[in-house]
Structures are given as C-alpha cells and as structure tokens.
Design a protein around this motif. Sequence first.
Motif, PDB file in Angstrom:
ATOM      1  N   LEU A  91       0.838  -1.188   0.000  1.00 34.06           N
ATOM      2  CA  LEU A  91       0.000   0.000   0.000  1.00 34.06           C
ATOM      3  C   LEU A  91       0.876   1.242   0.000  1.00 34.06           C
ATOM      4  CD1 LEU A  91      -2.475  -1.156   2.766  1.00 34.06           C
ATOM      5  CD2 LEU A  91      -2.880  -1.191   0.332  1.00 34.06           C
ATOM      6  N   ARG A  92       0.505   2.224  -0.808  1.00 36.43           N
ATOM      7  CA  ARG A  92       1.206   3.508  -0.858  1.00 36.43           C
ATOM      8  C   ARG A  92       0.192   4.585  -0.495  1.00 36.43           C
ATOM      9  NH1 ARG A  92       2.736   7.380  -5.481  1.00 36.43           N
ATOM     10  NH2 ARG A  92       4.562   8.378  -4.595  1.00 36.43           N
ATOM     11  N   ASN A  93       0.408   5.247   0.635  1.00 32.26           N
ATOM     12  CA  ASN A  93      -0.518   6.256   1.154  1.00 32.26           C
ATOM     13  C   ASN A  93      -1.938   5.701   1.288  1.00 32.26           C
ATOM     14  OD1 ASN A  93       1.300   8.318   1.576  1.00 32.26           O
ATOM     15  ND2 ASN A  93       1.101   9.097  -0.503  1.00 32.26           N
ATOM     16  N   GLY A  94      -2.057   4.462   1.724  1.00 31.97           N
ATOM     17  CA  GLY A  94      -3.361   3.853   1.953  1.00 31.97           C
ATOM     18  C   GLY A  94      -4.028   3.263   0.730  1.00 31.97           C
ATOM     19  N   ARG A  95      -3.408   3.370  -0.432  1.00 28.29           N
ATOM     20  CA  ARG A  95      -3.984   2.808  -1.665  1.00 28.29           C
ATOM     21  C   ARG A  95      -3.085   1.678  -2.166  1.00 28.29           C
ATOM     22  NH1 ARG A  95      -8.397   5.681  -3.513  1.00 28.29           N
ATOM     23  NH2 ARG A  95      -8.430   7.811  -2.759  1.00 28.29           N
ATOM     24  N   GLU A  96      -3.709   0.675  -2.757  1.00 30.74           N
ATOM     25  CA  GLU A  96      -2.958  -0.477  -3.237  1.00 30.74           C
ATOM     26  C   GLU A  96      -2.028  -0.077  -4.378  1.00 30.74           C
ATOM     27  OE1 GLU A  96      -3.804  -4.782  -5.273  1.00 30.74           O
ATOM     28  OE2 GLU A  96      -5.282  -4.000  -3.859  1.00 30.74           O
TER      29      GLU A  96
END
Length: 117
Positions: A91-96
Amino acid sequence: MRWKDAKGVRWRIRRHRLAGVRRVRPEWAFEIMPGGLGDDPVSLLLALPALLCLAVLLPLWLVEWLVRLLLTPFVVLLRLTGQVPFRVTVLRNGREAACHTPRGYGELRRTLAGLRG
C-alpha cells in the motif's frame, strides 16, 4: 511492516491471513448515509435507503466472515505446501500499489525480503 520514504510517502506491506478475498463490504452503506442522522425527520428519511442497505449487507458480511474463518486452517496448510498462493499487498498512502502472490513459504520470505530492502 510500515515505513516512510525520503519524500514522506507512507508505505505498508500487508499479508492477508484469512482464506479468500473479502467481497462484501458493509462500509458501502456508510458512504451513502447523509451526515447529521437523526437531527430532524427529513434526515431519517434520507438515510432510510442506507439503513436498508446496511440491514442487507451486515448479515451477508457476517456469513462471509464466518466461512472465511472456518476455511482458514485448511488454506494455511495449502499455502505452506505451495498449493494456494499467499497474498501480499503493498500500500502507498493507503492505496494499493502492488499485489504479490508467492507460492510456498520460501518464496514468500524472498518476496518480503525483496520488498523490505
């Protein structure tokens, strides 16, 4: 595992432990629910579709969760032998950002070591 890179981007590696993929999400009903529920009768009427949606999704989610929980011991054995792949999500900043499906425990360790370093 969680960390921040030099640019301040938050990263996280998440291993999915339960069997299967989560399909039913009751939080969908909360997304369509208006704010200020119960302040006046109109807000209750506007929230009625969301409450009906929640009444349908919550039992479905509970059944799905119970099935996934009961199947997990069998899936763990199949994952360790390499028959069923593990699921690792980055995850990058809460997004996959990426999803990896290593087969077997050795490949899982190599994948995690490659993602961490």
